[in-house]
Design a protein around this motif. Structure first.
Motif, PDB file in Angstrom:
ATOM      1  N   GLU A 154      78.803  99.949 -12.289  1.00 11.13           N
ATOM      2  CA  GLU A 154      79.797 100.707 -11.372  1.00 11.13           C
ATOM      3  C   GLU A 154      79.297 101.180 -10.123  1.00 11.13           C
ATOM      4  OE1 GLU A 154      82.141 102.993 -13.772  1.00 11.13           O
ATOM      5  OE2 GLU A 154      82.918 101.595 -14.952  1.00 11.13           O
ATOM      6  N   ALA A 155      78.133 101.928 -10.336  1.00 14.33           N
ATOM      7  CA  ALA A 155      77.428 102.623  -9.061  1.00 14.33           C
ATOM      8  C   ALA A 155      76.668 101.850  -8.387  1.00 14.33           C
ATOM      9  CB  ALA A 155      76.395 103.523  -9.905  1.00 14.33           C
ATOM     10  N   MET A 156      76.322 100.754  -8.854  1.00 16.32           N
ATOM     11  CA  MET A 156      75.469  99.710  -8.011  1.00 16.32           C
ATOM     12  C   MET A 156      76.676  98.842  -7.204  1.00 16.32           C
ATOM     13  SD  MET A 156      72.365  99.923  -8.218  1.00 16.32           S
ATOM     14  CE  MET A 156      71.701  98.364  -7.595  1.00 16.32           C
ATOM     15  N   HIS A 157      77.919  98.556  -7.776  1.00 16.53           N
ATOM     16  CA  HIS A 157      78.902  97.925  -7.082  1.00 16.53           C
ATOM     17  C   HIS A 157      79.364  98.809  -5.786  1.00 16.53           C
ATOM     18  CE1 HIS A 157      79.491  94.049  -8.736  1.00 16.53           C
ATOM     19  NE2 HIS A 157      79.354  94.624 -10.146  1.00 16.53           N
ATOM     20  N   LEU A 158      79.471 100.087  -6.039  1.00 16.37           N
ATOM     21  CA  LEU A 158      80.157 100.900  -4.966  1.00 16.37           C
ATOM     22  C   LEU A 158      79.232 101.457  -4.120  1.00 16.37           C
ATOM     23  CD1 LEU A 158      82.312 102.888  -4.126  1.00 16.37           C
ATOM     24  CD2 LEU A 158      81.610 104.529  -5.737  1.00 16.37           C
ATOM     25  N   ASN A 159      78.077 101.802  -4.587  1.00 18.51           N
ATOM     26  CA  ASN A 159      76.917 102.290  -3.649  1.00 18.51           C
ATOM     27  C   ASN A 159      76.096 101.381  -2.850  1.00 18.51           C
ATOM     28  OD1 ASN A 159      77.779 104.973  -4.391  1.00 18.51           O
ATOM     29  ND2 ASN A 159      76.548 105.269  -6.006  1.00 18.51           N
ATOM     30  N   PHE A 160      75.990 100.228  -3.455  1.00 18.26           N
ATOM     31  CA  PHE A 160      74.995  99.339  -3.109  1.00 18.26           C
ATOM     32  C   PHE A 160      75.625  97.765  -2.687  1.00 18.26           C
ATOM     33  CE2 PHE A 160      71.337  96.067  -4.220  1.00 18.26           C
ATOM     34  CZ  PHE A 160      71.001  96.080  -2.931  1.00 18.26           C
ATOM     35  N   LEU A 161      76.213  97.131  -3.667  1.00 16.96           N
ATOM     36  CA  LEU A 161      76.440  96.079  -3.621  1.00 16.96           C
ATOM     37  C   LEU A 161      77.641  95.579  -2.665  1.00 16.96           C
ATOM     38  CD1 LEU A 161      76.172  94.373  -7.086  1.00 16.96           C
ATOM     39  CD2 LEU A 161      74.597  94.191  -5.489  1.00 16.96           C
ATOM     40  N   SER A 162      78.500  96.597  -2.440  1.00 15.83           N
ATOM     41  CA  SER A 162      79.546  96.409  -1.585  1.00 15.83           C
ATOM     42  C   SER A 162      79.003  96.466  -0.129  1.00 15.83           C
ATOM     43  CB  SER A 162      80.794  97.517  -1.724  1.00 15.83           C
ATOM     44  OG  SER A 162      80.094  98.767  -1.532  1.00 15.83           O
ATOM     45  N   ALA A 163      78.092  97.383   0.136  1.00 19.05           N
ATOM     46  CA  ALA A 163      77.348  97.461   1.494  1.00 19.05           C
ATOM     47  C   ALA A 163      76.751  96.062   1.804  1.00 19.05           C
ATOM     48  CB  ALA A 163      76.338  98.531   1.419  1.00 19.05           C
ATOM     49  N   VAL A 164      75.838  95.670   0.810  1.00 19.30           N
ATOM     50  CA  VAL A 164      75.206  94.201   0.923  1.00 19.30           C
ATOM     51  C   VAL A 164      76.291  93.156   1.299  1.00 19.30           C
ATOM     52  CG1 VAL A 164      74.107  92.404   0.092  1.00 19.30           C
ATOM     53  CG2 VAL A 164      73.484  94.932  -0.624  1.00 19.30           C
ATOM     54  N   ASP A 165      77.478  93.072   0.707  1.00 17.06           N
ATOM     55  CA  ASP A 165      78.193  92.184   1.173  1.00 17.06           C
ATOM     56  C   ASP A 165      79.096  92.388   2.373  1.00 17.06           C
ATOM     57  OD1 ASP A 165      79.863  89.708   0.722  1.00 17.06           O
ATOM     58  OD2 ASP A 165      81.519  90.945  -0.315  1.00 17.06           O
ATOM     59  N   LEU A 166      79.245  93.429   2.850  1.00 14.61           N
ATOM     60  CA  LEU A 166      79.879  93.871   4.150  1.00 14.61           C
ATOM     61  C   LEU A 166      79.104  93.751   5.321  1.00 14.61           C
ATOM     62  CD1 LEU A 166      82.214  96.888   2.971  1.00 14.61           C
ATOM     63  CD2 LEU A 166      83.020  94.632   3.934  1.00 14.61           C
ATOM     64  N   SER A 167      77.782  94.032   4.869  1.00 16.40           N
ATOM     65  CA  SER A 167      76.794  93.885   5.998  1.00 16.40           C
ATOM     66  C   SER A 167      76.532  92.429   6.353  1.00 16.40           C
ATOM     67  CB  SER A 167      75.301  94.470   5.562  1.00 16.40           C
ATOM     68  OG  SER A 167      75.335  95.812   5.083  1.00 16.40           O
ATOM     69  N   LYS A 168      76.460  91.496   5.320  1.00 21.37           N
ATOM     70  CA  LYS A 168      76.458  90.133   5.649  1.00 21.37           C
ATOM     71  C   LYS A 168      77.425  89.771   6.582  1.00 21.37           C
ATOM     72  CE  LYS A 168      74.555  87.390   2.450  1.00 21.37           C
ATOM     73  NZ  LYS A 168      74.635  86.582   1.120  1.00 21.37           N
ATOM     74  N   LYS A 169      78.609  89.928   6.120  1.00 22.66           N
ATOM     75  CA  LYS A 169      79.953  89.518   6.529  1.00 22.66           C
ATOM     76  C   LYS A 169      79.850  90.071   8.269  1.00 22.66           C
ATOM     77  CE  LYS A 169      83.139  89.765   2.694  1.00 22.66           C
ATOM     78  NZ  LYS A 169      83.020  88.074   2.399  1.00 22.66           N
ATOM     79  N   ALA A 170      79.715  91.405   8.450  1.00 28.85           N
ATOM     80  CA  ALA A 170      79.676  91.708   9.789  1.00 28.85           C
ATOM     81  C   ALA A 170      78.256  91.317  10.458  1.00 28.85           C
ATOM     82  CB  ALA A 170      79.424  93.366   9.654  1.00 28.85           C
ATOM     83  N   ALA A 171      77.288  90.894   9.871  1.00 29.36           N
ATOM     84  CA  ALA A 171      76.170  90.402  10.706  1.00 29.36           C
ATOM     85  C   ALA A 171      76.366  88.757  11.090  1.00 29.36           C
ATOM     86  CB  ALA A 171      74.865  90.265   9.768  1.00 29.36           C
ATOM     87  N   ALA A 172      77.153  88.387  10.241  1.00 27.73           N
ATOM     88  CA  ALA A 172      77.696  86.885  10.768  1.00 27.73           C
ATOM     89  C   ALA A 172      78.390  86.856  11.994  1.00 27.73           C
ATOM     90  CB  ALA A 172      78.241  86.228   9.455  1.00 27.73           C
ATOM     91  N   TYR A 190      73.233 107.152  -9.399  1.00 28.70           N
ATOM     92  CA  TYR A 190      73.331 107.386  -8.005  1.00 28.70           C
ATOM     93  C   TYR A 190      71.785 107.434  -7.386  1.00 28.70           C
ATOM     94  CZ  TYR A 190      74.300 109.921  -3.758  1.00 28.70           C
ATOM     95  OH  TYR A 190      74.676 110.375  -2.441  1.00 28.70           O
ATOM     96  N   ASN A 191      70.872 107.838  -8.155  1.00 22.29           N
ATOM     97  CA  ASN A 191      69.396 107.539  -7.646  1.00 22.29           C
ATOM     98  C   ASN A 191      69.188 106.168  -7.277  1.00 22.29           C
ATOM     99  OD1 ASN A 191      69.600 110.391  -7.732  1.00 22.29           O
ATOM    100  ND2 ASN A 191      68.083 110.564  -9.777  1.00 22.29           N
ATOM    101  N   ALA A 192      69.268 105.333  -8.449  1.00 24.39           N
ATOM    102  CA  ALA A 192      68.986 104.179  -8.503  1.00 24.39           C
ATOM    103  C   ALA A 192      69.719 103.123  -7.151  1.00 24.39           C
ATOM    104  CB  ALA A 192      69.370 103.475  -9.774  1.00 24.39           C
ATOM    105  N   SER A 193      71.202 103.389  -7.346  1.00 28.53           N
ATOM    106  CA  SER A 193      71.754 102.581  -6.333  1.00 28.53           C
ATOM    107  C   SER A 193      71.449 103.046  -4.843  1.00 28.53           C
ATOM    108  CB  SER A 193      73.210 102.670  -6.461  1.00 28.53           C
ATOM    109  OG  SER A 193      73.815 104.291  -6.505  1.00 28.53           O
ATOM    110  N   LYS A 194      71.025 104.296  -4.631  1.00 25.30           N
ATOM    111  CA  LYS A 194      70.663 104.760  -3.371  1.00 25.30           C
ATOM    112  C   LYS A 194      69.207 104.271  -2.990  1.00 25.30           C
ATOM    113  CE  LYS A 194      74.509 106.989  -2.094  1.00 25.30           C
ATOM    114  NZ  LYS A 194      75.373 106.263  -0.945  1.00 25.30           N
ATOM    115  N   ALA A 195      68.438 104.156  -4.063  1.00 19.10           N
ATOM    116  CA  ALA A 195      67.209 103.645  -3.578  1.00 19.10           C
ATOM    117  C   ALA A 195      67.230 101.983  -3.272  1.00 19.10           C
ATOM    118  CB  ALA A 195      66.381 103.865  -4.857  1.00 19.10           C
ATOM    119  N   ALA A 196      68.257 101.405  -3.819  1.00 16.43           N
ATOM    120  CA  ALA A 196      68.353 100.055  -3.422  1.00 16.43           C
ATOM    121  C   ALA A 196      68.773  99.944  -1.991  1.00 16.43           C
ATOM    122  CB  ALA A 196      69.399  99.530  -4.537  1.00 16.43           C
ATOM    123  N   MET A 197      69.618 100.782  -1.878  1.00 13.66           N
ATOM    124  CA  MET A 197      70.232 100.975  -0.491  1.00 13.66           C
ATOM    125  C   MET A 197      69.103 101.131   0.682  1.00 13.66           C
ATOM    126  SD  MET A 197      72.974 100.938   1.356  1.00 13.66           S
ATOM    127  CE  MET A 197      74.600 101.810   1.053  1.00 13.66           C
TER     128      MET A 197
END
Length: 251
Positions: free
Chosen positions: A104-122, A150-157
């Protein structure tokens, strides 16, 4: 300083309160056109004002991310700046936290940002002036301090920000991050802790924050708008600490 952000089109996730709301208001003050995303419609309406449009959605849900980005671009015509601010903390110690909570933390804090970043960058890739993506992480993405999820997901970010920054600068898109320390605002955990045990929290501030006080949402927002501007044209893939000296890391 004129940051030349007038009429830039900006999307801020988690923008209905706290740091996200402060970021949205800072862009609005610079003359940008701003959209904010949040799950709670009442919070969104409370944050809505002239120049800010609201988009309801849960960034952890792929269909919501797709819909919100489509609605945003349909409304504004493009996107110049994306601020991935949505996030939260859950769980406790590693052994007492379920793998589902880590996910859940990875989806909220990290993976959502990855997906939105890819969409915006396109979208930004087709623009002559590129764009900017700013990811809000935390000083605890570089050192243990918050909850392990939190630490792990923000490190991934932070790692993603460097990788995507190096990749997208070739197309004129700058990807950077901001790592706040302990920020005091009305809807945040530090406010609740301060009210519950002022002696303990004031002692924490004195011991751990070199500047001797909590940071403000405005101090974080000021760095975000700078990173979004051409004044930060040589800042690529970096995550800047905004913490009053709280972090123990020196990189």
């Amino acid at each position: 300083m004129n940051l030349d952000l007038e009429d830039k089109v900006v999307l801020v996730t988690g923008g209905s309160k706290g740091i996200g709301q402060g970021i949205a208001l800072a862009f609005l003050e610079e003359g940008a056109k701003v959209g904010i995303v949040g799950r709670n419609l009442a919070d969104l309406k409370a944050a809505q004002k002239e120049g800010i449009k609201i988009f309801q959605g849960d960034v952890t849900i792929a269909e919501d991310r797709e819909r919100v980005m489509e609605e945003f671009v349909t409304n504004f015509g493009t996107i110049d700046v994306l601020v991935n601010n949505a996030g939260g903390s859950n769980g406790s110690s590693v052994m007492e936290t379920s793998i589902e909570q880590f996910e859940e933390a990875m989806h909220l804090n990290f993976l959502s940002a990855v997906d939105l970043s890819k969409k915006a960058a396109a979208i930004m890739s087709g623009k002559s002036d590129g764009g900017a993506i700013i990811n809000i992480s935390s000083i605890f993405g570089r050192e243990s301090g918050g909850k392990p999820t939190y630490n792990a997901s923000k490190a991934a970010m932070i790692s993603f920000t460097k990788s995507f920054g190096d990749e997208m600068i070739k197309k004129g898109i700058r990807v950077n991050g901001v790592a706040p320390g302990s920020i005091l605002h009305e809807t945040g955990n530090w406010k609740k802790r301060l009210e519950q045990d002022p002696v303990k929290i004031n002692s924490f501030v004195e011991e751990h924050i070199s500047a001797g006080r909590f940071g403000t949402v405005e101090e974080v927002a000021n760095v975000v708008v700078f990173l979004a501007s051409k004044k930060a044209s040589w800042v690529v893939g970096s995550t800047l600490n905004v913490d009053g000296g709280q972090s123990y890391s020196n990189f």
